[in-house]
Design a protein around this motif. Structure first.
Motif, PDB file in Angstrom:
ATOM      1  N   CYS A  15     -11.490  39.362 -31.896  1.00 14.84           N
ATOM      2  CA  CYS A  15     -12.575  40.213 -32.373  1.00 14.84           C
ATOM      3  C   CYS A  15     -13.847  39.383 -32.537  1.00 14.84           C
ATOM      4  O   CYS A  15     -13.851  38.368 -33.231  1.00 14.84           O
ATOM      5  N   TYR A  33      -5.433  40.128 -29.968  1.00 17.23           N
ATOM      6  CA  TYR A  33      -4.508  40.860 -29.115  1.00 17.23           C
ATOM      7  C   TYR A  33      -4.101  39.945 -27.971  1.00 17.23           C
ATOM      8  O   TYR A  33      -4.898  39.154 -27.492  1.00 17.23           O
ATOM      9  N   THR A  35      -2.688  39.994 -24.052  1.00 15.74           N
ATOM     10  CA  THR A  35      -2.561  40.862 -22.895  1.00 15.74           C
ATOM     11  C   THR A  35      -2.548  40.006 -21.636  1.00 15.74           C
ATOM     12  O   THR A  35      -2.595  38.783 -21.706  1.00 15.74           O
ATOM     13  N   ARG A  49     -12.917  46.974 -25.776  1.00 19.24           N
ATOM     14  CA  ARG A  49     -13.089  47.570 -27.106  1.00 19.24           C
ATOM     15  C   ARG A  49     -11.715  47.902 -27.650  1.00 19.24           C
ATOM     16  O   ARG A  49     -10.987  48.701 -27.091  1.00 19.24           O
ATOM     17  N   LYS A  50     -11.343  47.240 -28.740  1.00 19.29           N
ATOM     18  CA  LYS A  50     -10.057  47.448 -29.381  1.00 19.29           C
ATOM     19  C   LYS A  50     -10.288  47.682 -30.872  1.00 19.29           C
ATOM     20  O   LYS A  50     -11.333  47.353 -31.405  1.00 19.29           O
ATOM     21  N   HIS A  58     -13.537  50.135 -34.211  1.00 18.80           N
ATOM     22  CA  HIS A  58     -13.399  49.609 -32.866  1.00 18.80           C
ATOM     23  C   HIS A  58     -14.533  48.622 -32.599  1.00 18.80           C
ATOM     24  O   HIS A  58     -15.695  48.959 -32.802  1.00 18.80           O
ATOM     25  N   HIS A  61     -13.599  42.903 -28.291  1.00 24.30           N
ATOM     26  CA  HIS A  61     -12.682  41.759 -28.354  1.00 24.30           C
ATOM     27  C   HIS A  61     -12.877  40.968 -27.068  1.00 24.30           C
ATOM     28  O   HIS A  61     -12.689  41.511 -25.964  1.00 24.30           O
TER      29      HIS A  61
END
Length: 66
Positions: A15, A33, A35, A49-50, A58, A61
């Protein structure tokens, strides 16, 4: 057939809002996160955008180094 570099790599998204606010005051933590991305399709740094549970909204990130 020899394998070169992996096409799909695991990345960490952090973030950007928490990182900026962490300098001014204490933060409960930084939202991250994990991924994967395809190195051929997305050679540049990935930004998504997370939801950030620390900011309660939101936010963007961005990809960080391991």
């Amino acid at each position: 057939m020899a394998k070169g570099k992996d096409v799909r790599v695991t990345i960490i998204l952090e973030c950007t809002g928490c990182v900026r606010n962490d300098i001014k005051n204490e933060s409960a933590g930084i939202s991250r996160y994990i991924t994967q991305k395809n190195r051929h399709n997305t050679p540049s740094r990935l930004e998504l955008r997370k939801f950030c549970p620390n900011c309660y909204k939101h936010t963007i990130h961005g990809e960080i180094k391991k």
